[in-house]
Design an enzyme around this catalytic site. Structure first.
Site, PDB file in Angstrom:
ATOM      1  N   ASP A 532       0.729  -1.232   0.167  1.00  0.00           N
ATOM      2  CA  ASP A 532       0.096   0.108   0.072  1.00  0.00           C
ATOM      3  C   ASP A 532       0.891   1.226   0.131  1.00  0.00           C
ATOM      4  O   ASP A 532       2.104   1.198   0.123  1.00  0.00           O
ATOM      5  CB  ASP A 532      -1.022  -0.017   1.222  1.00  0.00           C
ATOM      6  N   GLU A 612      21.499 -22.121 -19.205  1.00  0.00           N
ATOM      7  CA  GLU A 612      20.784 -21.118 -18.625  1.00  0.00           C
ATOM      8  C   GLU A 612      21.660 -20.243 -17.849  1.00  0.00           C
ATOM      9  O   GLU A 612      21.006 -19.001 -17.700  1.00  0.00           O
ATOM     10  CB  GLU A 612      19.919 -22.229 -17.477  1.00  0.00           C
TER      11      GLU A 612
END
Ligand code: GLA
Length: 728
Positions: A532, A612
């Site tokens: 928030d 990777e």
């Protein structure tokens, strides 16, 4: 610009593109006249309608005039029990026990700069003006100060409310909303962001129905389930058209965001601390300050609303120790090891990360006390020497020798029953006497309303930070509040504990900010359970979700970034199959998804193949090159991932429009794949852009109207990025 028109008693707030107007009428009632696209009228009270409506009562002294009713007129801050039956802004138990409140205009002041709210998060910075309007209850000593901050350049209007008891007896506040906003129309959609743990902030949009509709939290935090950011917008509003109103509450505890479509097809939005278990006693001369709410009205769609919130939050709310410069790319060990690690294991993960270009190693949960699982140890912030025999003093320098900064996980607000701290201070946990406490993740919540509890945790964590010379802290919070009762607060005032808890959290965070100005704090609550605008004042970034699945993240991050800037969204690449979903996605796709956030890794890089690792090395390089564009540029949604699951796309465009990064991620594949043509947004129609540094050049207008096509992408969950630069 704030204007007072003495003749009409109107107060007008102008931002660059919007206008907000209110009027103290002949009875002293503060009426709301308008909020919307900018208009120049000094008095819009011609909009008000007076009519004798059945069952809409009239104030005393109305005589035979039945056309004036608080129930039908738009209010700036609605009262309670004296004639307005719509959503209340405040409810006060007066000294005589009545639950009645009437507020009338008593004066105002227009001040340069932005007001501040002691102990609460608030926007700050240059270019603000403040309006303070004083309202008084003619029949009691209750006074309300309505505060408005006007940020003309960013079209932001903030609001806060201070209630003061000027009487001689105590009164009790039962409800104090921060924001009340009336509309003389109800043909609006209510947009909210909902979900749960590992499924945060999924957008929901529905036309306003008659009566009240609301989202909120009574969990003690702003919650995974709903978010204190909502939108009201015209039914046909889209990304680039339609009037939209965004409202964010800067608060990290229980909140309510309620909208009401009332009998005459007008609407009201209120937002503030949830009245659930809220009761705050105000002794004579005491004041209570309700948290700040921030409003943006966009005359032309959701994207400009998003951009205004992003810019204002980045520049006038977040206090970033990196001052807007690129923050370090991190590697966190949680999903790699959970609680099972030792010094060598951590150093190995860090070494792999450093070799691939990562800059900050974060040691997550499990390093302290008796903490081999989540059943014990919280509250004992001393190193677990079985795992780390030399302590942080040995580990942290080894990380720094690798050229990385050291970061650490803590969960300051919590205590395990199986801990030294709980054994020493059982009354420091929230919980009523003679009633067993409800457990959450097998832990209890410390009573952060108490200064001595906060002081103890502060001292313990200072030692941790100092001994590790930590550059970063992940501040976690892993359960909802229950049994909210404090041993330090008298029986009649327990309704204050939820809010005092939040104030306590803010107080401790502020102390860390003050004493460690260079420390980067990442907020977290089981992922995004406390995402928030209040937290962003203290923690420049927040771990967005415990769900690191790249495909699920597309929706979670899209919902989050409606209000909150990309630079605040904690996002990591993790291993496959994903721990939450079991899904396999390519490393490239995980990287592209995490780049729409802070960007980092959360996996055992030692288990990656050489191919990777090469992908990871390249990703880190790309992110470092593009971080300023991604974090400081304007973010454009190109698809709606809540509706279109075939593919999701978005773009970051530099504010001078000379650079853009377009990202595309496909969903699960099918035969006979559709062709993908993305119509870009936010470019300069008159500029020509070079595509991916190659020979191909295309005009901005063509890229936006005709689009850019992507060759067929077979396979599940594939990703592509396209980088555009303006040609001189
Ligand atoms: C929470 C966080 C995770 C991790 C764990 C550790 O769930 O969101 O990222 O830190 O706690 O226990």
């Amino acid at each position: 610009m704030i204007l007072y028109n003495e003749q009409n008693r109107t107060l007008t707030l102008h931002t660059q593109r919007t206008t907000y107007q209110m009027k103290a009428d002949r009875r002293g009632v503060l009426l709301h006249l308008y909020y919307g696209p900018r208009v120049e009228e000094a008095d819009l009270s011609g909009l008000l309608q007076y009519a004798d409506r059945g069952f809409s009562p009239n104030p005393s002294g109305s005589g035979e005039d039945r056309t004036y009713s608080l129930d039908t007129l738009p209010q700036e801050y609605s009262t309670c029990g004296v004639g307005d039956f719509r959503l209340h802004s405040a409810e006060v138990e007066q000294a005589d026990g009545s639950l009645l409140l009437d507020l009338r205009y008593a004066g105002h002041a227009i001040l340069p700069g932005k007001y501040a709210l002691e102990g609460l998060p608030a926007f700050f910075g240059e270019g603000w003006e403040t309006l303070s309007v004083t309202l008084r209850d003619p029949c009691s000593g209750v006074e309300a100060e309505l505060l408005y901050g006007v940020d003309e350049a960013d079209d932001l209007i903030t609001r806060a409310v201070r209630l003061t008891n000027r009487g001689t007896e105590p009164v009790a506040l039962c409800r104090v909303m921060s924001l009340c906003l009336d509309f003389n129309r109800a043909d609006l959609d209510f947009v909210t962001f909902n979900g749960g743990h590992v499924k945060e902030r999924h957008l929901d949009r529905a036309p306003l129905r008659p009566g009240e509709q609301s989202v909120g939290s009574v969990r003690g935090t702003s919650s995974h389930q709903h978010n204190p950011f909502v939108i009201l917008c015209e039914h046909d509003a889209g990304e680039d058209h339609g009037v939209c109103y965004g409202a964010a509450l800067l608060y990290s505890g229980n909140f309510l965001a309620a909208a009401e479509r009332s009998q005459f097809d007008d609407a009201r939005l209120v937002m503030g601390i949830h009245p659930y278990h809220f009761r705050w006693t105000l002794d004579p001369r005491e004041s209570f300050t309700a948290p700040e709410a921030a409003l943006v009205c966009s005359p032309d769609g959701l994207t400009p609303m998003t951009h205004r919130f992003h810019r204002a939050i980045r520049e006038k709310l977040i206090r970033d120790p990196y001052g807007g410069k690129r923050r370090p790319v991190l590697i966190n060990n949680w999903e790699a090891t959970e609680f099972h690690f030792d010094e060598e294991k951590l150093v190995a993960i860090a070494r792999e990360g450093a070799a691939l270009g990562m800059e900050l190693f974060v040691m997550d949960d499990g390093w302290f006390g008796k903490r081999d699982s989540d059943f014990s140890g919280l509250g004992d912030w001393t190193v677990n020497e079985k795992k780390l025999p030399g302590g942080l003093e040995a580990l942290a320098p080894r990380i720094r020798e690798l050229g990385m900064q050291f970061g650490i996980w803590v969960e300051p607000e919590m205590v395990s029953e199986d801990s030294e701290l709980y054994r020493a201070h059982p009354d420091w946990a929230l919980g009523a006497p003679h009633r067993p406490q409800t457990q959450g993740r097998s832990q209890l919540v410390l009573d952060f309303s108490r200064q001595e509890v906060r002081d103890h945790i502060y001292a313990a964590l200072r030692q941790v930070l100092d001994s590790a010379k930590a550059a970063y802290v992940k501040w976690d919070m892993n359960r909802s509040l229950t049994d909210v009762w404090s041993a330090a607060i008298p029986a009649g005032r327990q309704g204050e504990v939820y809010h005092r808890y939040v104030l306590g959290v803010y107080d401790l965070l502020e102390r860390f900010r003050r004493d460690y100005p260079d420390l980067l704090i990442e907020g977290c609550s089981g992922g995004g359970g406390r995402f928030d605008a209040g937290m962003l004042y203290y923690t420049p970034q927040i771990w967005c979700s415990d769900n690191t699945d790249a495909i699920d993240r597309l929706r979670i991050q899209c919902g989050t970034t409606f209000c909150y800037p990309v630079s605040s969204v904690g996002a990591h690449v993790s291993a496959v199959p994903n721990g939450q979903t079991g899904r396999y996605t390519p490393m490239e796709t995980r990287g592209v998804a995490a780049m729409c956030g802070t960007f980092g890794y959360e996996m055992d890089l030692g288990k990656c193949t050489d191919e990777e690792k090469e992908v990871v090395r390249e990703q880190v390089r790309t992110f470092k090159k593009r971080a300023v564009l991604i974090h400081q540029g304007d973010y454009y949604r190109l698809t709606d991932p809540f509706r279109n699951t075939a593919y999701a796309a978005w773009a970051h465009v530099s504010t001078d429009k000379r650079e853009a990064l377009v990202s595309l991620v496909t969903g699960s594949t099918t035969a006979a794949l559709p062709f993908i043509v993305l119509r870009l947004r936010g470019l300069d129609p008159d500029l020509r852009y070079r595509i991916d540094g190659g020979e191909r050049v295309c005009g901005g207008a063509a890229l936006m109207h005709a689009g850019i096509s992507f060759p067929l992408i077979p396979g599940d969950y594939q990703a592509r990025q396209v980088y555009l630069t303006a040609v001189e």
